[in-house]
Write a protein that holds these residues in place. Structure first.
Motif, PDB file in Angstrom:
ATOM      1  N   LEU B 311       0.921  -1.069   0.003  1.00  0.00           N
ATOM      2  CA  LEU B 311      -0.068  -0.177   0.047  1.00  0.00           C
ATOM      3  C   LEU B 311       0.793   1.343  -0.109  1.00  0.00           C
ATOM      4  N   SER B 312       1.746   1.164   0.706  1.00  0.00           N
ATOM      5  CA  SER B 312       2.777   2.326   0.931  1.00  0.00           C
ATOM      6  C   SER B 312       3.463   2.594  -0.420  1.00  0.00           C
ATOM      7  N   CYS B 319      -0.221   8.993  -5.382  1.00  0.00           N
ATOM      8  CA  CYS B 319      -0.744  10.211  -4.715  1.00  0.00           C
ATOM      9  C   CYS B 319       0.168  11.401  -5.613  1.00  0.00           C
ATOM     10  N   PRO B 320       1.366  11.256  -6.211  1.00  0.00           N
ATOM     11  CA  PRO B 320       1.853  12.506  -7.013  1.00  0.00           C
ATOM     12  C   PRO B 320       1.072  12.635  -8.039  1.00  0.00           C
ATOM     13  N   LEU B 321       0.268  11.824  -8.655  1.00  0.00           N
ATOM     14  CA  LEU B 321      -0.546  12.162  -9.654  1.00  0.00           C
ATOM     15  C   LEU B 321      -1.712  13.021  -9.427  1.00  0.00           C
ATOM     16  N   PHE B 322      -1.843  13.277  -8.308  1.00  0.00           N
ATOM     17  CA  PHE B 322      -3.149  14.081  -7.638  1.00  0.00           C
ATOM     18  C   PHE B 322      -2.519  15.233  -6.640  1.00  0.00           C
ATOM     19  N   PRO B 323      -2.599  16.108  -7.220  1.00  0.00           N
ATOM     20  CA  PRO B 323      -2.280  17.425  -6.329  1.00  0.00           C
ATOM     21  C   PRO B 323      -2.936  17.854  -5.480  1.00  0.00           C
ATOM     22  N   GLY B 324      -4.123  17.509  -5.278  1.00  0.00           N
ATOM     23  CA  GLY B 324      -5.441  17.827  -4.290  1.00  0.00           C
ATOM     24  C   GLY B 324      -4.632  17.255  -3.036  1.00  0.00           C
ATOM     25  N   LEU B 368      -2.526   3.848   7.393  1.00  0.00           N
ATOM     26  CA  LEU B 368      -2.432   4.624   6.110  1.00  0.00           C
ATOM     27  C   LEU B 368      -2.024   6.171   6.085  1.00  0.00           C
ATOM     28  N   ALA B 369      -2.550   6.496   7.162  1.00  0.00           N
ATOM     29  CA  ALA B 369      -2.513   7.964   7.393  1.00  0.00           C
ATOM     30  C   ALA B 369      -1.157   8.749   7.134  1.00  0.00           C
ATOM     31  N   PRO B 370      -0.236   8.106   7.807  1.00  0.00           N
ATOM     32  CA  PRO B 370       1.125   8.713   7.574  1.00  0.00           C
ATOM     33  C   PRO B 370       1.612   8.486   6.107  1.00  0.00           C
ATOM     34  N   MET B 371       1.046   7.505   5.682  1.00  0.00           N
ATOM     35  CA  MET B 371       1.773   7.157   4.172  1.00  0.00           C
ATOM     36  C   MET B 371       1.110   8.199   3.208  1.00  0.00           C
ATOM     37  N   LEU B 372       0.106   8.885   3.437  1.00  0.00           N
ATOM     38  CA  LEU B 372      -0.697   9.861   2.803  1.00  0.00           C
ATOM     39  C   LEU B 372      -0.072  11.321   3.447  1.00  0.00           C
ATOM     40  N   LYS B 373       0.255  11.350   4.314  1.00  0.00           N
ATOM     41  CA  LYS B 373       0.544  12.558   5.087  1.00  0.00           C
ATOM     42  C   LYS B 373       1.942  12.954   4.420  1.00  0.00           C
ATOM     43  N   LYS B 374       2.926  12.069   4.142  1.00  0.00           N
ATOM     44  CA  LYS B 374       4.136  12.083   3.431  1.00  0.00           C
ATOM     45  C   LYS B 374       3.923  12.809   1.987  1.00  0.00           C
ATOM     46  N   HIS B 375       2.952  12.904   1.681  1.00  0.00           N
ATOM     47  CA  HIS B 375       2.618  13.149   0.031  1.00  0.00           C
ATOM     48  C   HIS B 375       1.617  14.295   0.441  1.00  0.00           C
ATOM     49  N   GLY B 376       1.796  14.999   1.656  1.00  0.00           N
ATOM     50  CA  GLY B 376       0.744  16.102   1.966  1.00  0.00           C
ATOM     51  C   GLY B 376      -0.581  16.024   1.825  1.00  0.00           C
ATOM     52  N   LYS B 377      -1.273  14.439   1.891  1.00  0.00           N
ATOM     53  CA  LYS B 377      -2.649  14.243   1.795  1.00  0.00           C
ATOM     54  C   LYS B 377      -3.218  13.838   3.028  1.00  0.00           C
ATOM     55  N   GLN B 378      -4.603  14.650   3.212  1.00  0.00           N
ATOM     56  CA  GLN B 378      -5.427  14.306   4.207  1.00  0.00           C
ATOM     57  C   GLN B 378      -6.291  12.897   4.021  1.00  0.00           C
ATOM     58  N   LEU B 379      -6.247  12.023   5.021  1.00  0.00           N
ATOM     59  CA  LEU B 379      -7.185  10.968   4.750  1.00  0.00           C
ATOM     60  C   LEU B 379      -8.681  11.067   4.948  1.00  0.00           C
TER      61      LEU B 379
END
Lengths: 688, 688
Positions: B311-312, B319-324, B368-379
């Protein structure tokens, strides 16, 4: 007993013959035998593939199943087909001896055998098998409750190896989905070449990483990315279609020269403003993307080494995107005006002993041949490339006719006599809105010419050309289909398949079935009409399209400046098509009436007049809340006026003098309204 | 003189008020003032842009011009707009103070001022200006000959910051062009979030270079390439739309586990065949892409480190495909069956002191939250993620209601009270074929709940969800539109804009106008009907769609196994929609008749009965050559039978006993035919 047997057999044959006539196969196969009996479709229907086909057959069969399922609503159990011999006992057996290669001269033959409990498609290559599946889909029949295939045997192969459609993506950019659904339609019509006109005065449409300026300055942001191109090439391959890309040079150069003015031919007086000094001390022009339609002077400079450097780099980047063996370099309509006016180019001609601009263009063309050969590509060009020094490997694309001051198809005969291979497009200009019959009867094999077998073999086939000055993504399909299906038949079927009435009957069914592939030629007509009617009832305006056809030839968009390339085409003319639906029926009614003035025959003619009077009334009512209806009112009024008087004529009650009646009908012979003409004018005339 | 002035003013106001009522604006703006006078469109109409907008405004204005041009057929001179201050004297002036950022809480307000000779749009950001242009397009009026905008002043801003549509690309893959045209429609409706459900049991739809097995084994070849995703993200950005991607885990895992069975939770007895030994000596199951609809057990193993590794890596690539700033991880409908049966997972729960499967899922989610946070994303996740240990940064997507045994919207209240931000989808499940009014009156702001201002502010908005068990690319649009436009109004407009009749009137116009963006909800209906009618006249079958609605809720495709995900949906039910056209009109006619049994009112009711008798007759005729008409005949016969008897009832000529009449009408209350129900049944009942 003997007699009874003969009678029974005769009955069977007659029945079978009748069925054969009922089939709506197109292109008509080389051999069709229909027998008694049917193969009935059920939910358990399955397909099995054996032999050594290319893997494209799996997608092809999966799509076949989905289309058959969508049509019949049977909900087959079989899903995605991904391997050989999955269901050895399947009802449909497909066997291919070998992997089909995309290109010319591949074996595309197939045989299709429908028995009451088994269907077999045998083909040398999977390309032939795909054709067989299209024929099978066209064979589908139904009664009130079930769908079935008639027991039959078909063996089939193409007459010509080049059966193409050209899409002009420059004048109006046509997005990926337009290209893809048209590839589907080509495959359904057993066509195998997609000629992609990617560059013209109105835009450069290919992403280039080495020359990004072409996209940045010369595309308006409307172009295909390299991934999209690869994706489309794959999509075409999966459907057995060769893609022939075209970069049109040296003429039609406005877009290229907008990005690279320094390789243009035009010299201008140094008065500042839009010009700048170049290193030779002469002045170069600037260019802009062309917004109008027509033939324009921007032309690449054949004397400038940088021209060849840039083109070579472009071919290095573009050629690998296309695995096919052919590359079209255009070469048409270079008027040479800018060459004549450029002293440097004149000097170059002298130095290289090039007497005419044609010789200069051949010099240019021959510089390109090795650039393409390096990538394994043969050069193809419009017929203007045909001059004495042209390499025999080049393919000559014959296109000019009377409109260009030439004898139709003459260049084709010239080319094959001189040893060139050739493809015919003259007579297949479907953008010009001529009736389907004119294209259908246009045979690439010239009737009168005295050609040897070898020369005949150089006639590869033909290509429908769809230029897009007047076609947007919304209207593209209705300009191409269904007429291109008739061209497909000309290029595939036997030479003697020329019965226009029979073709028309089958074309109607083919046109309907193209909808299942997502073609928009039928459904987008209603979209245009709803907009014209301002979301009121479209009945009247739709019925009026049945007697109106878009102006033909080059008569719409006079001077090429009435509409710009970014203009929308959502007008009444854009909802109309050639072969307007009521014209033929009305003409037949008139002929029958003139042959026999029975009450019945009179009533049939009168019904048309009454309909047209009602249509005009309906349009007038509609126009109260629909400004876009206004431009068609004068025309509908003319037809209504003539109809009213002709109703009196039918009843011998007209009090008009013949001259006045003639005038009334002559008013229907106009091209002054809404870019259309009345398709029933000639038939109306017959009544006086 | 004074009185005259007042009278004149009153006249102006009355006239203006009337015009305001006539406008078909949707979502209805916060403030609308209409005055006398018009701005008339001409060929010279031009636009000028000033200020500091993002460059997306240039494309936005160019598209605006083309749409206005297409609608009016005026052929504006202005082509592609590429820079600021091109035409300082242009009739339409657009000024933006700043560059709009795609995301929540951006200033999307605008003001629109139409004067007789000048139109001005002022907005803080270009996103507001784009909204203003959509309002201007909706303002367009016409008389019989010209198009104009009424002199008016509008100031506008959204009520909620999250106004979304979810598209399920897994169950039926929806190609790029479906996504793009729906993004166009969202922008037209001032919606700003596109939630892209990319992974589910029925398929993985994202190209991954590090894990190609997901595409090779779990997509059937139906997926978006990374370039296509980037291209769609850009397309959405140009229209002011944020994309929120979703990878649904740990449940809905069939597709992922088809590629990576080793991270699945299911253990099976070692009896050979489809299982193999893994290093722990326990057995893992194999999986396959799910072909049916429903809730399935395949679930990722939260105790397996490899699950998180994969998943990571996937998030690192996706994640990098989506700037949001938001990423949806699903989290719904994990039934935990496979967790309960897996000893290793039970052991893991004990070891980590996780008492319930819910706690185990929260454990999983929080990895999963930190995997997303690393890319600046909120879960973000469906409401099942809401448990006590969930990070307060997560966004809770409220979706369950009575069908799932829950109180509608309860999770939304729970979430905001516990400090979570939330988005409402319960009540916005447009795939379930409920009438537009039910969605329209579903307010994300709960009426009864006692919420503080802070809590209310955590209600971000709502989202229409379009699950695609029963929707193909051909029917997707007609399942989404026009009903989603009413949801857009709920999310944008003031809370008190709730007049259903007025909404319906405007919706009809909005629906028609969506066609100009290429939406297929109207035109593809005719395609389906032509196929059903086997290319015969579609009048009867079309008229029957006006009283039939697809089965609602989860009643079509019983058990999820009647249709497979690769089945075509080309049946009568697929041409029908909620809010069948004649239901309301018939109900009104019945009410009027019951209130006043005048001859006129009786005739209106009778006209419906006569129509339905004729429809049945037409369908029977059609069916002689159209097997797909057969399944609807029993239903049309029931309506025809009831109609015939009710005609007699109207004339007091019925000889049927009341009980028998009731039975006759009760027969119209059936769901046994062709996956549809008669929408006029309740109104019929009123007549006895």
């Amino acid at each position: 007993m003997k007699y009874l047997f003969v009678l029974l057999l005769a009955g069977v044959t007659a029945n079978a013959q009748m069925q054969k006539e009922q089939l709506n196969l197109m292109p008509w196969p080389q051999n069709v035998v229909v027998n008694d009996g049917n193969f009935t479709l059920t939910k358990n229907f399955k397909v099995n593939i054996s032999g050594n086909p290319d893997s494209r057959i799996f997608g092809g069969v999966t799509r076949f199943l989905r289309r058959l399922d969508g049509r019949t609503g049977i909900f087959f159990e079989q899903g995605f087909i991904t391997k050989l011999n999955e269901f050895p006992n399947a009802e449909l057996q497909i066997n291919c001896t070998k992997n089909g290669k995309i290109g010319l001269y591949e074996d595309e033959s197939y045989s299709l055998d429908v028995k009451a409990n088994k269907i077999t498609i045998n083909a040398t290559s999977d390309l032939g098998a795909l054709h067989g599946l299209e024929t099978l889909l066209q064979l589908l029949q139904n009664d009130s409750k079930k769908f079935y295939f008639p027991v039959s045997q078909i063996s089939d192969f193409p007459r010509f190896t080049w059966r193409g459609l050209m899409l002009d993506a420059s004048r109006h950019f046509q997005p990926v989905d337009v290209v893809k659904r048209n590839l589907d339609a080509l495959a359904a019509m057993k066509m195998n070449v997609f000629h992609w006109h990617l560059v013209d005065d109105q835009g450069w449409r290919i992403e280039t990483k080495k020359h990004p300026k072409l996209i940045e300055l010369a595309s308006d942001g409307l172009y295909y990315t390299q991934e999209e191109i690869r994706n489309i090439v794959k999509y075409a391959d999966e459907r057995g279609i060769l893609i022939v890309p075209e970069i049109d040079v040296p003429g039609h150069g406005s877009a290229i020269l907008t990005a690279y003015p320094e390789i243009g031919s035009k010299v201008i007086t140094l008065t500042g403003g839009t010009s700048e000094k170049n290193i030779q001390g002469t002045a170069i022009s600037t260019y802009r993307i062309e917004r109008n339609a027509g033939i324009f002077s921007p032309t690449l400079d054949p004397s400038n080494p940088k021209t060849y450097k840039i083109l070579s780099e472009l071919f290095d980047e573009v050629c690998p995107l296309f695995p096919g063996a052919y590359f079209h370099i255009g070469g048409d309509e270079n008027e040479g005006k800018d060459w004549d006016a450029n002293p440097k180019i004149q000097e170059f001609k002298k130095k290289h002993n090039l007497k005419t601009n044609h010789e200069l263009q051949t010099y240019f063309t021959m510089q390109l041949a090795p650039m393409l050969k390096k990538h394994g590509k043969q050069l193809m060009g419009w017929e203007e490339i045909l001059t004495k020094d042209l390499s025999k490997e080049a393919i000559v694309h014959s296109w000019r006719g009377p409109n260009e001051g030439m004898v139709a198809g003459q260049s084709l005969v010239d080319a094959v006599k001189k040893g060139y291979k050739t493809v015919l497009s003259n007579g297949f200009y479907i953008d010009l809105m001529y009736p389907v019959a004119s294209h259908y009867l246009n045979d690439p094999m010239p009737k009168g010419a005295d050609l040897s077998a070898e020369e005949k073999a150089r006639i590869l086939g033909g290509e429908a050309t769809m230029w897009t000055e007047l076609a947007t993504p919304e209207t593209f399909d209705s300009r191409v289909w269904p007429r291109t299906a008739a061209i497909a038949e000309r290029l595939w079927s036997a030479e003697n398949i020329t019965d226009v009435a029979n073709m028309r009957k089958r074309l109607e069914s083919v046109s309907f079935r193209l909808e299942e592939l997502g073609l928009t030629h039928i459904k987008n007509k209603a979209v245009i009409l709803r907009n014209i009617a301002n979301n009121q009832n479209i009945k009247s305006v739709n019925e009026f399209t049945n007697v109106c056809e878009p102006l033909k030839g080059y008569t719409r968009n006079k001077g090429g400046t009435e509409y710009q390339m970014y203009s929308p085409f959502t007008l009444f003319a854009d909802a109309c098509t050639p072969d307007a639906k009521d014209s033929l029926a009305f003409d037949e009614a008139v002929s029958q009436y003139l042959a026999n003035k029975s009450a019945d025959n009179k009533a049939k003619v009168a019904a048309f007049f009454n309909k047209w009077i009602a249509v005009n009334k309906g349009l007038v009512e509609l126009s109260a809340n629909a400004p876009l209806v206004q431009p068609i009112l004068p025309l509908s009024k003319k037809l209504s006026d003539a109809s009213q008087e002709l109703l009196l004529v039918l009843d011998n009650k007209s009090t008009l003098k013949t001259a006045d009646l003639k005038t009334l009908i002559e008013q229907c012979n106009t091209k002054d309204h809404a870019d259309v003409e009345l398709s029933v004018y000639e038939s109306l005339k017959k009544l006086i």
